[in-house]
Design an enzyme around this catalytic site. Sequence first.
Site, PDB file in Angstrom:
ATOM      1  N   TRP A 148       4.467  -5.139  -3.616  1.00 36.69           N
ATOM      2  CA  TRP A 148       4.434  -3.793  -2.778  1.00 36.69           C
ATOM      3  C   TRP A 148       2.835  -3.235  -2.978  1.00 36.69           C
ATOM      4  CZ3 TRP A 148       2.304  -0.293  -6.159  1.00 36.69           C
ATOM      5  CH2 TRP A 148       2.567  -0.306  -7.481  1.00 36.69           C
ATOM      6  N   ASN A 149       2.124  -3.666  -3.882  1.00 37.25           N
ATOM      7  CA  ASN A 149       0.877  -3.004  -4.076  1.00 37.25           C
ATOM      8  C   ASN A 149      -0.229  -3.148  -3.245  1.00 37.25           C
ATOM      9  OD1 ASN A 149       0.742  -5.681  -5.264  1.00 37.25           O
ATOM     10  ND2 ASN A 149      -1.315  -4.980  -6.698  1.00 37.25           N
ATOM     11  N   PRO A 174       8.535  -6.793   0.209  1.00 37.86           N
ATOM     12  CA  PRO A 174       8.634  -5.706  -0.615  1.00 37.86           C
ATOM     13  C   PRO A 174       9.425  -4.585   0.084  1.00 37.86           C
ATOM     14  CG  PRO A 174       6.323  -5.531   0.114  1.00 37.86           C
ATOM     15  CD  PRO A 174       6.951  -6.857   0.713  1.00 37.86           C
ATOM     16  N   GLU A 175      10.691  -4.250  -0.364  1.00 37.60           N
ATOM     17  CA  GLU A 175      11.478  -3.104   0.200  1.00 37.60           C
ATOM     18  C   GLU A 175      10.722  -1.773   0.304  1.00 37.60           C
ATOM     19  OE1 GLU A 175      12.568  -5.321  -2.501  1.00 37.60           O
ATOM     20  OE2 GLU A 175      12.888  -6.689  -0.738  1.00 37.60           O
ATOM     21  N   GLY A 224       3.283 -11.318  -8.198  1.00 36.68           N
ATOM     22  CA  GLY A 224       3.941 -10.285  -8.739  1.00 36.68           C
ATOM     23  C   GLY A 224       3.866 -10.301 -10.355  1.00 36.68           C
ATOM     24  N   SER A 225       4.769  -9.634 -10.950  1.00 37.50           N
ATOM     25  CA  SER A 225       4.885  -9.682 -12.483  1.00 37.50           C
ATOM     26  C   SER A 225       4.918 -10.941 -13.106  1.00 37.50           C
ATOM     27  CB  SER A 225       5.770  -8.572 -12.830  1.00 37.50           C
ATOM     28  OG  SER A 225       7.099  -9.189 -12.801  1.00 37.50           O
ATOM     29  N   GLU A 246       0.690 -15.887  -8.452  1.00 39.03           N
ATOM     30  CA  GLU A 246      -0.384 -14.952  -8.931  1.00 39.03           C
ATOM     31  C   GLU A 246       0.174 -13.689  -9.409  1.00 39.03           C
ATOM     32  OE1 GLU A 246      -2.705 -12.238  -9.137  1.00 39.03           O
ATOM     33  OE2 GLU A 246      -2.567 -11.913  -6.975  1.00 39.03           O
ATOM     34  N   LEU A 247       0.065 -13.830 -10.994  1.00 39.39           N
ATOM     35  CA  LEU A 247       0.970 -12.831 -11.691  1.00 39.39           C
ATOM     36  C   LEU A 247      -0.190 -11.767 -12.254  1.00 39.39           C
ATOM     37  CD1 LEU A 247       2.922 -15.634 -13.667  1.00 39.39           C
ATOM     38  CD2 LEU A 247       3.323 -14.511 -11.382  1.00 39.39           C
ATOM     39  N   CYS A 280      -3.644  -5.924 -10.110  1.00 36.56           N
ATOM     40  CA  CYS A 280      -3.691  -6.781 -11.145  1.00 36.56           C
ATOM     41  C   CYS A 280      -5.115  -7.172 -11.540  1.00 36.56           C
ATOM     42  CB  CYS A 280      -2.768  -8.197 -10.917  1.00 36.56           C
ATOM     43  SG  CYS A 280      -3.452  -8.862  -9.684  1.00 36.56           S
TER      44      CYS A 280
END
Length: 475
Positions: A148-149, A174-175, A224-225, A246-247, A280
Amino acid sequence: MISSIEVQSFVREVDRCERQKIVDPRTGIAFAEVGLLERSAVPDIADRAVKAFRGWRATPLDERCALVEAMAQLLHERTPRLASEFSREHGKTPVEAEAELARAVETLRWSAERTRVLLDPTELPERGGAKRRLEMEAAGPVLAVVPWNFPAVTLSRKLGPALAMGCSVVVKAPETTPRVMAAFAEAAVDAGFPGDTVQVVHASPTTADALVRRREFRVVTFTGSTRVGRQVAAAAADGLSQCVLELGGHAPVVVTAEADIDAAARILAAAKFSSTGQSCAAPSRFLVHRDVHDAFVDAFLRHLPGLDHGAGPGGPPGGMGPLHTAAHRGAIHALVTDAVGRGATVRAGGELPGGTGFHYPATVLTETPADARVLRAEPFGPIAPFVAYTDDDEVVDLANGTDFALSAYVFGDVEHARELGRRIDAGSVFINCAGGAAPDAPLGGRRDSGYGYEGGDEGLLTFGRLKILHAPAVR
């Protein structure tokens, strides 16, 4: 009144399904909703991707790349309208939303241009009386999981290369930012992509897991995370699908004694608080030499942004938008509270503001103790914790003191900064500068920041497979 997001034919929805509300981060009020894909629909989505792939990979390279360029042009033309919608659902300032869309367009165009060159066959030297020809072919259907970012630019770094290489793509979007995702689907339809070459879905975690486990997807690219990245890698292993992960990141900043204090403060404040620190790769731990620590903190404080409460023109220049969700703001404030409770000093911000929405002020912490969670857990928000250091060995140990290894920043004499940069474990190191991921440069993390590359030739080749053709040499 809450309305449903209008979607085009490339966005898959089920009539009777769970629905996600879309909340304006500036007001905290829901203004739309989007349907979430049901788990029972996953096999059909995968089957459509396989059928689309068979036709798309046979499409001539120039035609594929021309359609990617056409999609980019449509997004460029629609950016003025789309930027305000993107800003509303995400919380970015309109300027930030427009800049991200411009980067997405640039990435799509570069992907098409570069793929034309990269896919030229290579003739290897004869061996054993045989000619050898090295060719690249499309890897297969791709599952692209987008955060989402930075949804627009992240999607472009997955979608452009995959499509140009000849892969069909299912986008797990992303919702909470559906409108910008739908815009890509609409542009694909209007550009003339064959049906199902691009599918955009919104899904719950259980449905997303079911998508990742489908062996039809030969590449799973996830941003994401770290926690979810581990789950994605484990699920993708069922089908031996290749992963690009890509975390998270926790980028150290090293400010040496010989740094240009004013320039470093200006550059780093802009990089830290852009998109409210929700990146990130954003600077997140400020390691400053004791000889210049106080002077640098004072200079940094002069460049803090105010809060932008408006979704359109009229906000303060350089203002910072809200955090994306109420839960995220709560997590950010908990990190500040923890650090203060352990002995950190708040030099700016650090308090929940009044009013509506999910705003949080630019926050500066000094004397941050080593056991503060903000120095270990990815902050992903507008917090700048400062730590003073004495010598190079100490600061390298501090910089490498987390399990993240995505980005880093070093400011000082160029040769000294480069020496320190080589000792810091990170995929990207910025020397006396800061910037976003460029289309022509590979971006990849190490350790808990993931593996594989997006961007550059390395990112394009992720979506291809090498094949060597052997044939008798004709004399």
